[in-house]
Design a protein around this motif. Structure first.
Motif, PDB file in Angstrom:
ATOM      1  N   ALA A   1       0.810  -1.214   0.000  1.00  0.00           N
ATOM      2  CA  ALA A   1       0.000   0.000   0.000  1.00  0.00           C
ATOM      3  C   ALA A   1       0.843   1.264   0.000  1.00  0.00           C
ATOM      4  O   ALA A   1       0.419   2.298  -0.506  1.00  0.00           O
ATOM      5  CB  ALA A   1      -0.931  -0.003   1.217  1.00  0.00           C
ATOM      6  N   HIS A   2       2.028   1.202   0.578  1.00  0.00           N
ATOM      7  CA  HIS A   2       2.860   2.412   0.668  1.00  0.00           C
ATOM      8  C   HIS A   2       4.302   2.008   0.937  1.00  0.00           C
ATOM      9  O   HIS A   2       4.596   0.859   1.286  1.00  0.00           O
ATOM     10  CB  HIS A   2       2.360   3.350   1.769  1.00  0.00           C
ATOM     11  CG  HIS A   2       2.186   2.680   3.107  1.00  0.00           C
ATOM     12  ND1 HIS A   2       3.251   2.235   3.856  1.00  0.00           N
ATOM     13  CD2 HIS A   2       1.069   2.361   3.810  1.00  0.00           C
ATOM     14  CE1 HIS A   2       2.815   1.682   4.967  1.00  0.00           C
ATOM     15  NE2 HIS A   2       1.492   1.734   4.967  1.00  0.00           N
ATOM     16  N   GLY A   3       5.177   2.975   0.806  1.00  0.00           N
ATOM     17  CA  GLY A   3       6.573   2.753   1.120  1.00  0.00           C
ATOM     18  C   GLY A   3       6.853   2.996   2.590  1.00  0.00           C
ATOM     19  O   GLY A   3       5.956   3.324   3.375  1.00  0.00           O
ATOM     20  N   MET A   4       8.118   2.826   2.964  1.00  0.00           N
ATOM     21  CA  MET A   4       8.532   2.962   4.356  1.00  0.00           C
ATOM     22  C   MET A   4       9.626   4.025   4.486  1.00  0.00           C
ATOM     23  O   MET A   4      10.748   3.833   4.023  1.00  0.00           O
ATOM     24  CB  MET A   4       9.053   1.630   4.889  1.00  0.00           C
ATOM     25  CG  MET A   4       9.532   1.702   6.331  1.00  0.00           C
ATOM     26  SD  MET A   4       8.209   2.167   7.484  1.00  0.00           S
ATOM     27  CE  MET A   4       7.160   0.716   7.361  1.00  0.00           C
ATOM     28  N   PRO A   5       9.309   5.175   5.110  1.00  0.00           N
ATOM     29  CA  PRO A   5      10.338   6.174   5.386  1.00  0.00           C
ATOM     30  C   PRO A   5      11.014   5.895   6.722  1.00  0.00           C
ATOM     31  O   PRO A   5      10.378   5.411   7.665  1.00  0.00           O
ATOM     32  CB  PRO A   5       9.542   7.480   5.445  1.00  0.00           C
ATOM     33  CG  PRO A   5       8.209   7.049   5.982  1.00  0.00           C
ATOM     34  CD  PRO A   5       7.962   5.645   5.475  1.00  0.00           C
ATOM     35  N   ILE A   6      12.298   6.174   6.798  1.00  0.00           N
ATOM     36  CA  ILE A   6      13.047   6.068   8.047  1.00  0.00           C
ATOM     37  C   ILE A   6      13.933   7.304   8.168  1.00  0.00           C
ATOM     38  O   ILE A   6      14.535   7.742   7.185  1.00  0.00           O
ATOM     39  CB  ILE A   6      13.920   4.802   8.085  1.00  0.00           C
ATOM     40  CG1 ILE A   6      13.054   3.543   8.063  1.00  0.00           C
ATOM     41  CG2 ILE A   6      14.829   4.791   9.309  1.00  0.00           C
ATOM     42  CD1 ILE A   6      13.862   2.248   8.012  1.00  0.00           C
ATOM     43  N   THR A   7      13.983   7.864   9.376  1.00  0.00           N
ATOM     44  CA  THR A   7      14.848   9.009   9.629  1.00  0.00           C
ATOM     45  C   THR A   7      15.660   8.766  10.889  1.00  0.00           C
ATOM     46  O   THR A   7      15.118   8.354  11.916  1.00  0.00           O
ATOM     47  CB  THR A   7      14.033  10.303   9.796  1.00  0.00           C
ATOM     48  OG1 THR A   7      13.392  10.624   8.556  1.00  0.00           O
ATOM     49  CG2 THR A   7      14.926  11.470  10.196  1.00  0.00           C
ATOM     50  N   GLN A   8      16.954   9.009  10.805  1.00  0.00           N
ATOM     51  CA  GLN A   8      17.821   9.048  11.980  1.00  0.00           C
ATOM     52  C   GLN A   8      18.373  10.462  12.105  1.00  0.00           C
ATOM     53  O   GLN A   8      18.689  11.100  11.106  1.00  0.00           O
ATOM     54  CB  GLN A   8      18.996   8.079  11.826  1.00  0.00           C
ATOM     55  CG  GLN A   8      18.644   6.615  11.680  1.00  0.00           C
ATOM     56  CD  GLN A   8      19.915   5.775  11.588  1.00  0.00           C
ATOM     57  OE1 GLN A   8      20.737   5.742  12.493  1.00  0.00           O
ATOM     58  NE2 GLN A   8      20.074   5.118  10.454  1.00  0.00           N
TER      59      GLN A   8
END
Length: 296
Positions: A184-191
């Motif tokens: 359904a959607h992508g996966m964002p990740i932030t550090q």
């Protein structure tokens, strides 16, 4: 989310990150932080509001002197990298894209940023060896994407780095990635990487909090989380707090208002609420934060 025909996924994420950076970037010692204590956009990427930018193929300022004076303001240029399977062109091809800020005269910081971004650009659910360069990460991703034989939307993996704050000699760099492998959607990740420009090293929460005051810090964090819930949680959802309880995080930055904590999607809120942030005010952290990092 899957990109529209002809539209780069990194453009989508960059637009979201630009909005965040304009609201949150604090590149001076005494400027107001201006961050909103709400959920950040679900997709973030690199933008460069405070430096001259150019596309470059290399440049970590390897000959710079680490003992040089701390700059009043960091300047940078931008390196980009895009890879697709050989002979594949168009919207149906897997794509790997990176936009990396390279800071002038900061070789150690540049190495740390590059290493953290590289380690973040690995497809979830896979267990390959950690790539040792961005080029290796691209090759690994494309090999995985082309081996699936999936006829759905094209896979994509993008990453970017962006200076989002400056507090005294502590600079904060956001290391963002976005992965889409179907669904359904992508996966964002932030550090958030916090770097002491005077000492040339990363600063963790363990360096920030006075020894023996860890519980007091997390008590203040829980109180800030409760205030965030009162503002952001759906009023008609009586199970929200049970479904999304408070968690600790090691992602933080410092502003004039206090210590800002950052959470990725699916940590303390559903995907639709993006990447939550909330602030622990300085007046609730008396004696908790080491003096060198407190307001003067």
């Amino acid at each position: 989310m899957p990109r529209l025909p002809g539209q780069s996924p990194f453009v989508i994420t960059a637009l979201a990150a630009l909005t965040l950076s304009l609201a949150a970037c604090d590149n001076s010692n005494d400027a107001a932080s201006g961050e909103a204590e709400t959920s950040a956009p679900a997709e973030q990427a690199d933008s460069g509001p405070d430096a001259s930018e150019q596309t470059a193929s290399s440049g970590d300022d390897a000959g710079a002197d680490l003992a040089s004076p701390v700059p009043d303001k960091l300047t940078h240029h931008t390196e980009t990298l895009e890879r697709r399977p050989e002979g594949c062109d168009g919207d149906g091809c897997p794509v790997f894209e990176v936009s990396l800020q390279v800071y002038d005269g900061q070789p150690a910081l540049n190495r740390a940023v590059r290493e953290r971004l590289t380690s973040q650009l690995v497809v979830s659910g896979e267990e390959p060896a950690t790539p040792d360069s961005l080029e290796a990460a691209a090759e690994q991703f494309l090999a995985t994407a082309t081996s699936t034989g999936d006829e759905g939307p094209a896979w994509e993996l993008s990453g970017g780095t962006q200076q989002v704050g400056r507090w005294k000699n502590l600079v904060t760099v956001a290391i963002n990635s976005y992965e889409f492998t179907g669904g359904a959607h992508g996966m964002p990740i932030t550090q958030w990487l916090n770097w002491d420009l005077a000492e040339g090293r990363p600063v963790t929460l363990g360096n920030l909090v006075e020894t023996g005051h860890e519980q007091a810090f997390w008590d203040a964090a829980r109180a800030a989380h409760d205030r965030w819930l009162n503002r952001e949680a759906p009023a008609d959802d009586n199970t929200f707090q049970d479904d999304w309880p408070f968690q600790q995080t090691d992602s933080f930055r410092l502003t004039r208002k206090g210590v800002v904590l950052h959470y990725d999607v699916y940590s303390i809120a559903p995907y639709s609420m993006g990447q939550p942030q909330f602030t622990l005010p300085w007046n609730e952290l008396d004696g908790v934060i080491r003096p060198r990092y407190r307001p003067d």
